[in-house]
Design a protein around this motif. Sequence first.
Motif, PDB file in Angstrom:
ATOM      1  N   ARG A 153       0.830  -1.205   0.000  1.00 56.18           N
ATOM      2  CA  ARG A 153       0.000   0.000   0.000  1.00 56.18           C
ATOM      3  C   ARG A 153       0.860   1.248   0.000  1.00 56.18           C
ATOM      4  N   GLU A 180      -6.382  16.567  -1.632  1.00 53.71           N
ATOM      5  CA  GLU A 180      -7.036  15.253  -1.658  1.00 53.71           C
ATOM      6  C   GLU A 180      -8.367  15.310  -0.914  1.00 53.71           C
ATOM      7  N   GLY A 187     -11.913  14.818  -2.879  1.00 51.19           N
ATOM      8  CA  GLY A 187     -12.700  13.676  -2.427  1.00 51.19           C
ATOM      9  C   GLY A 187     -11.916  12.379  -2.408  1.00 51.19           C
ATOM     10  N   THR A 188     -10.665  12.415  -2.871  1.00 51.92           N
ATOM     11  CA  THR A 188      -9.889  11.181  -2.887  1.00 51.92           C
ATOM     12  C   THR A 188      -9.490  10.748  -1.482  1.00 51.92           C
ATOM     13  N   GLU A 191     -11.344  10.787   1.264  1.00 48.61           N
ATOM     14  CA  GLU A 191     -12.406   9.949   1.834  1.00 48.61           C
ATOM     15  C   GLU A 191     -12.363   8.560   1.203  1.00 48.61           C
ATOM     16  N   GLN A 192     -12.089   8.563  -0.104  1.00 45.33           N
ATOM     17  CA  GLN A 192     -12.007   7.310  -0.837  1.00 45.33           C
ATOM     18  C   GLN A 192     -10.897   6.422  -0.284  1.00 45.33           C
ATOM     19  N   ILE A 193      -9.772   7.040  -0.012  1.00 46.13           N
ATOM     20  CA  ILE A 193      -8.631   6.273   0.481  1.00 46.13           C
ATOM     21  C   ILE A 193      -8.908   5.778   1.893  1.00 46.13           C
ATOM     22  N   MET A 194      -9.622   6.595   2.661  1.00 41.79           N
ATOM     23  CA  MET A 194      -9.842   6.236   4.060  1.00 41.79           C
ATOM     24  C   MET A 194     -10.824   5.082   4.232  1.00 41.79           C
ATOM     25  N   VAL A 195     -11.638   4.778   3.215  1.00 44.04           N
ATOM     26  CA  VAL A 195     -12.500   3.599   3.342  1.00 44.04           C
ATOM     27  C   VAL A 195     -11.738   2.337   2.947  1.00 44.04           C
ATOM     28  N   SER A 196     -10.552   2.518   2.408  1.00 43.24           N
ATOM     29  CA  SER A 196      -9.744   1.344   2.073  1.00 43.24           C
ATOM     30  C   SER A 196      -9.031   0.885   3.345  1.00 43.24           C
ATOM     31  N   PRO A 197      -8.456  -0.306   3.322  1.00 42.68           N
ATOM     32  CA  PRO A 197      -7.816  -0.775   4.556  1.00 42.68           C
ATOM     33  C   PRO A 197      -6.498  -0.060   4.876  1.00 42.68           C
ATOM     34  N   ILE A 198      -6.170   0.982   4.184  1.00 39.89           N
ATOM     35  CA  ILE A 198      -4.920   1.691   4.458  1.00 39.89           C
ATOM     36  C   ILE A 198      -4.984   2.300   5.861  1.00 39.89           C
ATOM     37  N   LEU A 213     -11.084  13.628   9.892  1.00 46.99           N
ATOM     38  CA  LEU A 213     -11.816  13.011   8.787  1.00 46.99           C
ATOM     39  C   LEU A 213     -13.318  13.180   8.940  1.00 46.99           C
ATOM     40  N   ASP A 214     -13.815  13.355  10.133  1.00 44.49           N
ATOM     41  CA  ASP A 214     -15.253  13.505  10.375  1.00 44.49           C
ATOM     42  C   ASP A 214     -15.814  14.723   9.661  1.00 44.49           C
TER      43      ASP A 214
END
Lengths: 312, 376
Positions: free
Chosen positions: B4, B207, B211-212, B214-221, B375-376
Amino acid sequence: MAPEEAAVLVSRISRRFGTVEAVREVSFAVAPGEIFGLVGPDGAGKTTILRMLAGVLAPDSGELRLDGIDVRAAPEQAKPRLSYMPQRFGLYEDMTVAENILFYATLFAVPGRERRERGQELLRAAGLEPFRRRLAGQLSGGMKQKLGLVCALIHTPRVLLLDEPTTGVDPVSRRDFWAILYGLRESGVTIVLSTAYMDEAERCSRLALLHAGRIQACDTPAGLKAAMPGALLAVAGTDPRGMHDALAGAPGVQGLLLMGDHVHVRVDDAARRAPELRASLAAQGFAPSSIMEIEPGIEDIFVALLGAKARP
Amino acid sequence: MFDRLQAMLMKEFLELRRDRWAMFRLVVPLLIQTLAFGYAATFTVRHVATALLDLDNSQASRGLISRFVATGRFNIVDVATRASEITRDLDSGRATAAIVIHAGFARDLANGQTAPLQVNVDGTNSNTALIALGYISQIVSLYESEHLPTIRPVSTMDAVPAVELSLAERPWFNPGIEDTWFFIPGIIGTITLIQVVSLTAFAIVREREVGTLEQIMVSPIRPVEFILGKTVPFFLIGLGDVALVTAFGVLWFHVPFVGNPLIMLLGASLFLLAALGLGLLLSTLSRTQQQAFALNFFLVNPLFILSGFAFPIAAMPAWLRWLTVINPLRYFLVVIRAVFLKGVGITVLWPDLSAMALLALALLGLSVLRFRKSLD
Ligand SMILES: Nc1ncnc2c1ncn2[C@@H]1O[C@H](COP(=O)(O)OP(=O)(O)O)[C@@H](O)[C@H]1O
Ligand SMILES: [Mg+2]
């Protein structure tokens, strides 16, 4: 459905932002393979619910389960199973279609040999294959949304969360998009989506009608329609706005909604009120070309439940 | 984990490569600022317009005058014959400084008495005037030390100074160092700080905006992996900045580099970590790029002013001096100037190096904690 069978289980979640109660005590359950729709006007709380489900926003209270996993307690276990596509999917516009897919595939730990194959397959399904080498920033709005979906699906999630996935997308791309969703449902993926399009809402297997952070009604589209009190008459004519105003307060009229060149009139008894309305309009100088009983749409149900201001 | 991180780095690299202006934006301002600081921001004053009045007209007085001319720092704009002309020159702005050698200068000098030399400066540009005065006193004392031993017995040397100047020189004036030598090392720290803090803050806020994030934060990273992926490229860019300006300073401005490059590398690395922490912290405090820009602006100026780059920390009021303690630039400037000009090692610099390490740790730790919440 027993709670342990639900792919998505939401019980009494609430979330406030300062003084705004964005989501209040919302509960619903989604069975595996369902397409569940969150419908409501702007600010109803759709995005907030989806973000809490995705684990990017913590609820103030309540419980969230995906495939039986507590999203708040074990987000790391829930993440590989779910996919969340925000209202505006974050693509890297300086990277090509293929590079974006590869990036998300690696991020979600898709095994090396599967990455290519699965990416290829999804691109083909989305009709994006000829654009593999194009920069994401140079795609049309509809293609961007489809690429977002491809990226969101690259790790074969069990639960797919989509926030207004087709807003601002041309009708052809919307049709492609729904074809992909139906295909996913066939393979057992559970989908929770929010939408502002009523025709799209009707394609969902079940709907939650949201207003001001609360669920006002939750059922299949047919169930919601059957539950609407009274009957619906569509009045067509040359001056729909004038007729809309003229019918306000007429006997038996429970609600009025202007829909393009029609006025939707909710009445207690269609057979009895149709001739009365025609007479009343004629007396006020209007000549309606037709008055027919129709099936209510989701929008009519919304208005019946909440009045005209809640129109999504 | 490694996959990752690699994906993040690959992505950053691709974006940087696709951004046609990136190299331009990274390098050109750096060089322009180095040049601007190297040439303009200097304590050296050249070509001071000077009026002369030699009432002694002796060999000794002419000898002194030729010294002034020889330095190239004084332009003799008027050789006056009367005191009133001197006053007029200063009042009209024709001259910034006036040197009056009174009658009897040679005689008094020879007799070992106080030789009268009067210097008038135009106080409206006090900086230039004081610097000019510094030069004058330097030249005079040199002249004096060269002439006295032959004229006066050695035993009376430490009596009264032979030439009395009417104005005192500035205490901080240090004629021993070329000013560019002092400034160029300072620029390395300052410019690198500005560039690294803003690059880091903007990259993450962008980012968030696109919106990227938020996208990354839903991944397991994990947040740490994301932060590493975002900061490692800027760390490398920062090291590149340091190397570039150092090379420029040494090759173009001929600043001596007498110290150990490894200590410089250590200092720069610690400093860059602190700068990255600051940039990250900024990014967690901003929702939009405008906010990041405003915050960056408010942050960078005090950091610059409270660093000792141009304004000596010792001369600040106590409460400001305390603020400089949490400024990483302050420590880096000490390290970098010492490495450049003095060549001192760890034994002397360890307090500054440890201070930077502590600051880096605190800033990075705080920003990672805040990053989760933001992030909230
Ligand atoms: N991050 C936030 N900060 C403050 N208020 C928010 C935030 N997100 C949503 N809200 C508020 O919560 C309410 C619900 O918003 P949202 O869930 O975005 O609605 P929808 O997606 O249905 O349009 C709105 O009043 C919105 O202003
Ligand atoms: Mg929304």
